[in-house]
Design an enzyme around this catalytic site. Structure first.
Site, PDB file in Angstrom:
ATOM      1  N   CYS A   2      47.902  37.341  53.638  1.00  0.00           N
ATOM      2  CA  CYS A   2      47.928  36.094  54.292  1.00  0.00           C
ATOM      3  C   CYS A   2      47.715  35.170  54.450  1.00  0.00           C
ATOM      4  CB  CYS A   2      47.032  36.520  56.055  1.00  0.00           C
ATOM      5  SG  CYS A   2      46.946  38.340  56.756  1.00  0.00           S
ATOM      6  N   ARG A  27      51.591  36.571  49.015  1.00  0.00           N
ATOM      7  CA  ARG A  27      49.928  36.724  49.881  1.00  0.00           C
ATOM      8  C   ARG A  27      50.352  38.180  51.062  1.00  0.00           C
ATOM      9  NH1 ARG A  27      45.869  32.492  49.411  1.00  0.00           N
ATOM     10  NH2 ARG A  27      44.698  33.254  51.100  1.00  0.00           N
ATOM     11  N   TRP A  74      49.744  40.695  55.722  1.00  0.00           N
ATOM     12  CA  TRP A  74      49.430  41.886  55.102  1.00  0.00           C
ATOM     13  C   TRP A  74      48.076  42.196  56.559  1.00  0.00           C
ATOM     14  CZ3 TRP A  74      44.941  44.267  52.754  1.00  0.00           C
ATOM     15  CH2 TRP A  74      44.999  45.132  51.979  1.00  0.00           C
ATOM     16  N   ASN A  98      44.034  34.696  59.214  1.00  0.00           N
ATOM     17  CA  ASN A  98      43.639  35.481  57.674  1.00  0.00           C
ATOM     18  C   ASN A  98      42.043  35.825  57.704  1.00  0.00           C
ATOM     19  OD1 ASN A  98      43.109  34.031  54.136  1.00  0.00           O
ATOM     20  ND2 ASN A  98      43.128  36.275  55.124  1.00  0.00           N
ATOM     21  N   GLY A  99      42.152  37.236  57.651  1.00  0.00           N
ATOM     22  CA  GLY A  99      40.561  37.601  56.891  1.00  0.00           C
ATOM     23  C   GLY A  99      40.572  39.048  58.345  1.00  0.00           C
ATOM     24  N   GLU A 479      44.487  49.480  32.677  1.00  0.00           N
ATOM     25  CA  GLU A 479      45.708  47.861  33.561  1.00  0.00           C
ATOM     26  C   GLU A 479      47.211  49.320  33.228  1.00  0.00           C
ATOM     27  OE1 GLU A 479      45.729  46.056  34.554  1.00  0.00           O
ATOM     28  OE2 GLU A 479      47.060  44.507  33.831  1.00  0.00           O
ATOM     29  N   LYS A 483      49.569  48.995  36.087  1.00  0.00           N
ATOM     30  CA  LYS A 483      50.062  48.282  36.432  1.00  0.00           C
ATOM     31  C   LYS A 483      51.793  49.506  36.884  1.00  0.00           C
ATOM     32  CE  LYS A 483      49.834  44.641  36.186  1.00  0.00           C
ATOM     33  NZ  LYS A 483      48.439  44.545  36.472  1.00  0.00           N
ATOM     34  N   GLU A 486      51.095  50.317  40.755  1.00  0.00           N
ATOM     35  CA  GLU A 486      51.327  48.968  41.853  1.00  0.00           C
ATOM     36  C   GLU A 486      52.485  48.760  41.732  1.00  0.00           C
ATOM     37  OE1 GLU A 486      48.297  44.960  41.364  1.00  0.00           O
ATOM     38  OE2 GLU A 486      49.523  45.796  39.458  1.00  0.00           O
ATOM     39  N   HIS A 502      38.655  67.289  27.829  1.00  0.00           N
ATOM     40  CA  HIS A 502      37.543  67.604  28.511  1.00  0.00           C
ATOM     41  C   HIS A 502      37.459  67.488  30.146  1.00  0.00           C
ATOM     42  CE1 HIS A 502      34.339  66.653  25.873  1.00  0.00           C
ATOM     43  NE2 HIS A 502      35.014  65.657  25.072  1.00  0.00           N
ATOM     44  N   LYS A 602      48.241  39.345  47.069  1.00  0.00           N
ATOM     45  CA  LYS A 602      47.873  38.726  46.242  1.00  0.00           C
ATOM     46  C   LYS A 602      46.524  37.937  46.729  1.00  0.00           C
ATOM     47  CE  LYS A 602      48.855  36.942  41.696  1.00  0.00           C
ATOM     48  NZ  LYS A 602      48.728  37.927  40.802  1.00  0.00           N
TER      49      LYS A 602
HETATM   50  N1  HGA Z   1      43.058  41.257  60.289  1.00  0.00           N
HETATM   51  C1  HGA Z   1      44.508  40.631  60.305  1.00  0.00           C
HETATM   52  C2  HGA Z   1      45.000  39.491  59.548  1.00  0.00           C
HETATM   53  C3  HGA Z   1      44.855  40.233  58.575  1.00  0.00           C
HETATM   54  C4  HGA Z   1      44.875  39.344  56.926  1.00  0.00           C
HETATM   55  O1  HGA Z   1      44.530  38.231  56.661  1.00  0.00           O
HETATM   56  N2  HGA Z   1      45.072  40.191  56.283  1.00  0.00           N
HETATM   57  O2  HGA Z   1      44.720  39.400  54.927  1.00  0.00           O
HETATM   58  C5  HGA Z   1      45.680  41.533  60.410  1.00  0.00           C
HETATM   59  O3  HGA Z   1      45.153  42.164  60.439  1.00  0.00           O
HETATM   60  O4  HGA Z   1      47.048  40.966  61.360  1.00  0.00           O
END
Ligand code: HGA
Length: 607
Positions: A2, A27, A74, A98-99, A479, A483, A486, A502, A602
């Site tokens: 985010c 992000r 995100w 964000n969070g 890795e 990659k 992803e 095994h 990211k």
């Molecule tokens: N929890 C909030 C913000 C998501 C966020 O920061 N993601 O990295 C949401 O879901 O909108």
């Protein structure tokens, strides 16, 4: 993840906010939105999906206003729909976040019980309601935010605006990054200095628990106990050009190609070539006292840790444990007094790793960090910063940060070995020589790009792919598989070559390509035996080795990729290149979104 940005400008800000979001889109790209406070109203535009959807909407309908905030998401709580897109408007308050607000459920229940209604499934909306409720009860914006912040558990960077005051953005951070940008008659907030680069170079990094009243005329910052504090203003030195793709089709491709240069840059600050010595940045800490190393990281960086375990144990004879950060804290690790706690992170903000770092510090452990962003939370909190000089990494799949982290890990292993009296000067000189050969060897590896592109189509049709390696090349196999997963969405697994028999060998048939990473050297023959066990069961092998290895074992392989002959110590750095190129070209052949793969983002700032 985010990205958030806020501008108190001197003219319309919507376009500049979107430009800032472009620089933050790595992000998160589930949705994006912009809001302005204009003429006593809150104006907003949001769109599901990539930022271009929002830009298109704004192109059709101008969003006026000299003050605004914006967000690229995100999703953690609630699907990636327009209703869940930020900014969220609650009464006279509009905010971006964000969070994760971990106690959002009881807070939401409390607010629902009062008859308040919610328009999204996000945790963010509860913050808006709490602030709006304070404002409705007569609190000033400042008092409202001050009252609400202590009620929030979890991690947040917030930017909040009020209909009543277009000259104010309140920012707050705990466990997620937030910076203040100082302009000419304008001021800004953003998730990082990259977002603000076209607006200003003058940046102050908020500390954990800080909150800030940002106005055009000035910024007041308070710490978690509401004491006014000064946070130094630094010059970011980041320009717009740094996040350009140049002549490359994708950031990931550009970043793969940058590796010889950025690894050389990184090594140059750890090698004293004239004296043939390895040297860490100045520190008061005596590495000779280290009796154990606890490495903690996530994803790609955790594989750097796993390779570091081989190197440190071999060279310095110091026991090493490697944990993924999300498990570390909760398994109640035993951390002795002479343990060095080592975290590895590109962004320096990865929430799991940051939490692990703080746990180690709380246990009294001396900490070091291999970190790419020198202004990040981790870089500021570790006792010993071991910077990588990879430059901004924009592609979501890490490439150049990985090899730069390996370069630093090699230098640290050699230093530790010397400090423990295990590295003779002649051996150290040899290691330095091998490390200085890395950039040229990476260039040689890159020269096989077209061949790798040619074979990518064969792999692109597979449903499953296996990667095998032995010794330090085993984490590289992990890795490689990560990659591929992803960015191409093909199921892939990495295995220690000797472990195949095994269990996993049961998966082998002619439809499962097996990528074998096997530089010639002491482990080569054993790996080749494992490869032959795969071939005996119809498995299709792509062998990555040097000329000597290919001459011995290349026959019968589906394809081979020739690497230059290198010392085993530096093999993981050089062999990373074909592994990355293969994933890249397979993803391009499949037509996936290489730089912004689905469901990922990211700089993972949530636990
Ligand atoms: N929890 C909030 C913000 C998501 C966020 O920061 N993601 O990295 C949401 O879901 O909108």
């Amino acid at each position: 993840m985010c990205g958030i940005i806020g501008i108190l400008g001197t003219d319309d800000v919507a376009e500049r906010l979107v430009e800032g979001l472009r620089r933050l889109e790595y992000r998160g790209y589930d949705s994006a939105g912009v809001a302005t406070v204009h003429d006593g109203r809150i104006e907003r535009q949001r769109a599901e999906g990539k930022l271009n959807n929002l830009a298109r909407k704004l192109g059709q309908e101008h969003l006026p206003g000299h003050s605004g905030i914006a967000h690229t998401r995100w999703a953690t709580h609630g699907a990636p729909t327009e209703d869940n897109a930020h900014p969220h408007i609650i009464g006279d308050v509009v905010l971006v976040h964000n969070g994760i607000i971990e106690n959002f459920k009881p807070l939401r229940d409390e607010l629902l019980a009062e008859g308040r209604t919610f328009n999204s499934q996000t945790d963010t909306e509860v913050v808006g309601h709490l602030v709006a409720r304070e404002v409705e009860r007569g609190a000033s914006p400042e008092a409202a935010v001050k009252a609400v912040l202590p009620r929030l558990h979890g991690a947040f960077a917030l930017a909040i605006m009020f209909k009543s005051d277009p000259d104010l953005i309140i920012g707050a951070r705990l466990g997620a990054p937030l910076v203040v940008g100082y302009g000419e008659g304008e001021n800004y907030l953003g998730s990082d200095a990259i977002a603000l680069a076209p607006l200003t170079q003058r940046i102050a990094y908020l500390d954990e628990g800080d909150w800030a009243m940002v106005r055009r005329a000035g910024v007041q910052i308070f710490d978690k106990d509401n004491n006014p504090v000064e946070r130094p203003i630094t010059l970011s030195g980041i320009t717009g050009a740094l996040i350009d793709k140049g002549n490359h089709r994708h950031f990931m491709q550009k970043e793969i190609y940058e590796q010889p240069v950025v690894v050389a840059q990184t090594l140059s600050s750890y090698l004293r070539t004239l004296e043939a010595r390895v040297a860490l940045p100045d520190m008061e800490f005596d590495l000779g006292s280290v009796e154990r190393v606890a490495i903690v990281a996530c994803g790609t960086a955790s594989y750097v840790g796993a390779i570091g375990k081989y190197w440190i144990e071999q060279l310095a004879r110091v026991p090493v444990e490697v944990d993924v950060a999300s498990e570390f804290r909760y398994r109640e690790p035993v951390l002795g007094p002479n343990t060095l706690g080592l975290v590895i992170s590109q962004s320096g903000e990865t929430a799991d790793t940051l939490a692990a770092l703080r746990h180690m510090k709380a246990c009294g452990v001396t900490t070091a960090g291999i970190i790419n962003v020198p202004t990040s939370s981790m870089a500021r909190e570790v006792d010993l910063l071991l910077p990588t000089h990879a430059g901004p990494e924009i592609g979501v799949a890490s490439t150049k940060a990985f090899t730069c982290q390996l370069a630093v890990m090699a230098a640290l292993s050699a230093n530790l070995a010397r400090a423990k009296g295990r590295l003779e000067a002649a051996e150290e000189a040899r290691l330095v020589r091998h490390l200085t050969e890395v950039p040229a060897a990476m260039n040689a590896a890159l020269s096989h790009d077209a061949e790798i592109e040619g074979m990518a189509h064969t792999i692109a049709g597979a449903r499953d792919v296996l990667y095998l390696g032995r010794g330090p090349d085993y984490p590289l196999a992990l890795e490689g598989a990560l990659k591929l997963k992803e960015i191409s969405y093909i199921h892939a697994e990495g295995y220690a070559a000797g472990e195949m028999k095994h269990g996993p060998i049961a998966l082998i048939d002619e439809s499962v390509p097996v990528i074998v990473i096997a530089p010639s050297g002491p482990l080569f023959e054993k790996t080749v035996s494992n490869m032959q066990e795969v071939q005996a069961r119809g498995g299709k092998v792509v062998l990555i080795s040097d000329a000597e290895g290919l001459a011995q074992a290349g026959e019968g392989a589906l394809a081979t990729i020739e690497m230059p002959k290198v010392h085993p110590l530096i093999a993981p750095l050089v062999y990373a290149v074909p592994v990355q190129l293969l994933a890249y070209h397979v993803a391009v052949a499949k037509g996936t979104d290489v730089d912004q793969p689905r469901n990922l983002a990211k700089s993972v700032t949530v636990e």
